[in-house]
Scaffold this motif. Structure first.
Motif, mmCIF file in Angstrom:
data_model
loop_
_atom_site.group_PDB
_atom_site.id
_atom_site.type_symbol
_atom_site.label_atom_id
_atom_site.label_comp_id
_atom_site.label_asym_id
_atom_site.label_seq_id
_atom_site.Cartn_x
_atom_site.Cartn_y
_atom_site.Cartn_z
ATOM 1 N N LYS A 201 36.010 31.196 83.320
ATOM 2 C CA LYS A 201 33.792 31.329 82.788
ATOM 3 C C LYS A 201 33.659 32.358 82.090
ATOM 4 O O LYS A 201 34.039 33.195 82.024
ATOM 5 C CB LYS A 201 33.882 32.528 84.823
ATOM 6 C CG LYS A 201 32.364 32.056 85.661
ATOM 7 C CD LYS A 201 32.505 32.396 86.590
ATOM 8 C CE LYS A 201 31.129 31.882 87.403
ATOM 9 N NZ LYS A 201 31.334 30.761 87.550
ATOM 10 N N THR A 236 32.337 28.335 84.272
ATOM 11 C CA THR A 236 33.820 27.874 83.921
ATOM 12 C C THR A 236 33.935 26.534 82.924
ATOM 13 O O THR A 236 33.275 25.337 83.743
ATOM 14 C CB THR A 236 34.058 27.570 85.422
ATOM 15 O OG1 THR A 236 34.191 28.270 86.303
ATOM 16 C CG2 THR A 236 36.039 27.805 84.678
ATOM 17 N N MET A 237 34.829 26.864 82.046
ATOM 18 C CA MET A 237 35.314 25.981 80.407
ATOM 19 C C MET A 237 35.384 26.275 79.772
ATOM 20 O O MET A 237 35.986 27.329 79.577
ATOM 21 C CB MET A 237 34.073 25.399 79.411
ATOM 22 C CG MET A 237 33.432 26.805 79.232
ATOM 23 S SD MET A 237 31.575 26.214 78.393
ATOM 24 C CE MET A 237 30.659 27.608 79.485
ATOM 25 N N ALA A 255 34.821 22.200 77.258
ATOM 26 C CA ALA A 255 35.254 21.055 78.468
ATOM 27 C C ALA A 255 34.568 21.930 79.675
ATOM 28 O O ALA A 255 35.151 22.765 80.075
ATOM 29 C CB ALA A 255 36.670 21.034 78.719
ATOM 30 N N THR A 257 34.200 22.620 84.072
ATOM 31 C CA THR A 257 34.391 22.032 85.117
ATOM 32 C C THR A 257 34.331 22.531 86.132
ATOM 33 O O THR A 257 34.463 22.221 87.180
ATOM 34 C CB THR A 257 36.641 22.722 85.283
ATOM 35 O OG1 THR A 257 36.110 24.417 85.263
ATOM 36 C CG2 THR A 257 37.261 22.614 84.053
ATOM 37 N N GLU A 258 32.813 23.023 85.723
ATOM 38 C CA GLU A 258 31.770 23.666 86.905
ATOM 39 C C GLU A 258 30.340 23.738 86.552
ATOM 40 O O GLU A 258 29.959 22.683 85.455
ATOM 41 C CB GLU A 258 31.841 25.166 87.027
ATOM 42 C CG GLU A 258 30.598 25.501 87.670
ATOM 43 C CD GLU A 258 31.156 26.823 87.596
ATOM 44 O OE1 GLU A 258 30.262 27.893 88.566
ATOM 45 O OE2 GLU A 258 31.935 27.700 86.546
ATOM 46 N N THR A 263 32.539 19.970 91.442
ATOM 47 C CA THR A 263 33.451 18.674 90.488
ATOM 48 C C THR A 263 35.171 18.593 90.195
ATOM 49 O O THR A 263 35.593 19.348 90.377
ATOM 50 C CB THR A 263 33.181 19.303 89.232
ATOM 51 O OG1 THR A 263 33.812 21.221 89.236
ATOM 52 C CG2 THR A 263 32.058 19.339 88.682
ATOM 53 N N THR A 264 35.523 18.082 91.755
ATOM 54 C CA THR A 264 36.752 17.708 92.213
ATOM 55 C C THR A 264 37.238 16.317 92.037
ATOM 56 O O THR A 264 38.637 16.367 92.773
ATOM 57 C CB THR A 264 36.071 17.538 93.862
ATOM 58 O OG1 THR A 264 35.305 16.490 94.507
ATOM 59 C CG2 THR A 264 35.977 18.942 94.620
ATOM 60 N N VAL A 266 37.952 13.588 88.418
ATOM 61 C CA VAL A 266 37.812 14.123 86.933
ATOM 62 C C VAL A 266 36.465 13.758 86.519
ATOM 63 O O VAL A 266 36.275 14.255 84.926
ATOM 64 C CB VAL A 266 39.708 13.413 86.143
ATOM 65 C CG1 VAL A 266 39.615 13.194 84.557
ATOM 66 C CG2 VAL A 266 40.919 14.039 86.007
ATOM 67 N N LEU A 269 33.783 16.148 85.318
ATOM 68 C CA LEU A 269 33.663 16.851 84.624
ATOM 69 C C LEU A 269 32.525 16.120 83.384
ATOM 70 O O LEU A 269 32.760 15.787 83.467
ATOM 71 C CB LEU A 269 35.193 17.069 84.026
ATOM 72 C CG LEU A 269 36.291 17.246 85.405
ATOM 73 C CD1 LEU A 269 37.607 17.401 84.231
ATOM 74 C CD2 LEU A 269 35.549 18.970 85.973
ATOM 75 N N GLN A 291 28.350 13.760 80.535
ATOM 76 C CA GLN A 291 28.910 13.315 81.482
ATOM 77 C C GLN A 291 28.998 12.499 82.364
ATOM 78 O O GLN A 291 27.746 11.202 82.290
ATOM 79 C CB GLN A 291 28.391 14.141 82.413
ATOM 80 C CG GLN A 291 28.931 14.441 83.620
ATOM 81 C CD GLN A 291 27.865 15.867 85.136
ATOM 82 O OE1 GLN A 291 27.788 16.354 84.678
ATOM 83 N NE2 GLN A 291 28.848 15.765 86.066
#
Length: 526
Positions: A201, A236-237, A255, A257-258, A263-264, A266, A269, A291
């Motif tokens: 993060k 978070t990335m 990349a 991830t948040e 973002t549950t 793939v 993301l 995205q």
């Protein structure tokens, strides 16, 4: 960068500061409880290692569990510095009040929003770093539960430090319960001194503008340009940075991830990339975000110095089909109000009818095509003494996703049956904006004082806010901050946000326009 001090960081800092009553070193466990005696064989006593002072049981245990900080690891020749961990933070205590037109001082809103930050900065060697910053926010003036008291009457746009909120949040009741978030939590290292990796993060801000940043795609929440400091949480990335030092160029890959939603998988993301170039006296940046299931977002920004002037600008390319807008339909036929079922509470029944009426009276729609949000500005630095500089600046923002009139604003505030996708927020409501500012840090012999004056205007709805900020360094680590802002212009505009009476179904909403705001704060940094 030393910021806000949390309780656990303060306790740790006090414990390690060696006060006067703790001059004697802490005894080891062997001194306290008795260490077992061991005999050294004669064959080993003559070796150099046997002649060195023996380690205490406590130190040996720490080295066994955590590794010897003074020795190189088996993977690298890098050794840890004498003090590989730094602890610090910031306490930010504030009190502020807002007045509406025609109100007596007795009825002015009052709040004490407080921020406490504490961080751990670990640097085991020059190539590895870990960082954690936790933030606690707390306002004891708010009600204890959500169904107690009234909604805070302060209009966003001044005194905030959490970023620019959505308009729908004005209708949501906040509570005094402390809220703890992780602002930053990342690890940083390099690959062969060429690629620099930051995972976790973190904060990444794109753009060069001072007030508006339409191309700041990697933050979930937009920045409030009147914030004293940017206290939005990071994202978070995974960030990869490859510099080209000979040219002063930088290339980044991300990349994410948040996001704003979950973002549950793939497929949810996002990926992003950015390139920065130095070309003579100018700098150019290009970035994009991709995205699955969404149209791409792209941006470009530049800055150039010409004598005492610094010119900058940026453009963010958005698609209107990605953004929900609302309009006021004065000819709409409101749905019939049904009788309350016996199993439904009065509050739920009224909320359900209100949401249906708002959805009908303020229907949503989307624009088509590319919508370029564009910012341009300049700053001028005037050196009027050997070490004293006055900075003046101006900025203009064109926002094609904004509104020409404030008629649709209630449709963004009141509850709806369907959640809007990426609706307009404060400082992004209008189509045309302009801002002016003047900054005077440490003038003449007033080295501990800073003065700032700024004005932001929504040219589309003809509302304005002018603000004066003052800061004084009381002690080495303590600052006194104060501000006063006045709001003027159209009463229904963004920066006054008043209504003379809106009939939505069986309910009528009225709100006196905002007039001015006052605030004072103490900031301690360690």
């Amino acid at each position: 960068m030393k910021r806000v001090l949390s309780g656990f960081a303060l306790a740790t800092a006090l414990a390690t500061s060696a006060p006067a009553f703790a001059d004697e070193p802490r005894p080891s466990e062997g001194d306290l409880f008795g260490a077992p005696q061991t005999e050294t064989p004669a064959s080993e006593s003559s070796t150099p290692a046997a002649q060195a002072p023996a380690q205490s049981n406590e130190q040996s245990r720490d080295n066994l569990m955590l590794g010897d900080a003074n020795a190189a690891t088996v993977f690298s020749a890098d050794t840890a510095p004498p003090d590989p961990l730094t602890i610090g933070g910031l306490i930010y205590l504030r009190s502020q009040s807002s007045a509406r037109q025609g109100q007596s001082p007795h009825d002015w809103s009052f709040s004490t929003p407080t921020l406490v930050d504490g961080y751990f900065d670990a640097r085991p060697n020059d190539r590895v770093r870990g960082f954690l910053l936790a933030r606690l926010s707390y306002d004891p003036t708010l009600p204890q539960t959500a169904n107690e008291g009234t909604v805070n009457g302060q209009v966003a746009g001044t005194g905030s430090s959490q970023g620019s909120p959505s308009l729908s949040s004005l209708f949501q009741q906040q509570t005094r319960a402390p809220r703890v978030i992780i602002d930053q939590l990342w690890l940083r290292f390099d690959i062969k001194h060429r690629v620099f990796v930051t995972a976790g993060k973190q904060h990444v801000r794109w753009g060069t503008a001072r007030f508006w940043a339409p191309g700041d795609f990697l933050h979930i929440r937009r920045r409030n340009p009147l914030d004293v400091f940017d206290a939005r949480a990071g994202t978070t990335m995974l960030k990869l940075h490859m510099p080209v030092e000979s040219k002063g160029w930088n290339f980044y890959a991300y990349a994410l991830t948040e996001g704003a939603g979950p973002t549950t998988t793939v497929g949810t993301l996002a990926g992003a990339a950015r390139a920065e170039f130095v070309l003579g006296q100018s700098e150019l940046g290009l970035g994009g975000l991709l995205q699955e299931g969404r149209k791409p977002k792209t941006q470009a920004d530049f800055s150039i110095g010409i004598g005492p002037f610094d010119l900058y600008g940026e453009v963010a390319i958005r698609y209107g089909s990605e953004v929900d807008r609302v309009r006021y339909d004065e000819n709409a036929t409101l749905p019939m109000t049904t009788d309350r079922p016996p199993w439904q509470s009065e509050a739920d029944w009224r909320s359900q009818n209100l949401s249906a009426a708002v959805q009908t009276l303020f229907p949503s729609y989307r624009k088509n095509g590319v919508q370029p949000q564009t910012v341009g500005g300049l700053t001028y630095s005037l050196q009027y003494a050997d070490k004293d500089v006055l900075t003046l600046g101006a900025e203009y923002f064109y926002n094609p996703l904004g509104y020409d009139t404030p008629k649709a604003y209630p449709g963004l505030v009141l509850p709806r049956t369907a959640v809007l996708a990426d609706p307009a927020t404060f400082f992004f409501l209008g189509r045309h904006y302009a801002a002016l500012f003047a900054s005077l840090p440490a003038p003449f012999n007033l080295d501990l004082h800073t003065f700032t004056v700024s004005t932001i205007g929504n040219l589309s709805d003809q509302s304005f806010i002018s603000r004066f900020d003052y800061a004084y360094t009381l002690l080495t680590h303590m600052r006194l901050e104060a501000f006063a802002s006045v709001r003027y212009g159209r009463e229904q505009g963004e920066f006054r946000f008043g209504t003379s009476g809106i009939n939505v179904g069986t309910q009528t909403f009225s709100l006196k326009p905002s007039l001015f705001d006052l605030g004072v704060a103490l900031r301690v940094s360690i």
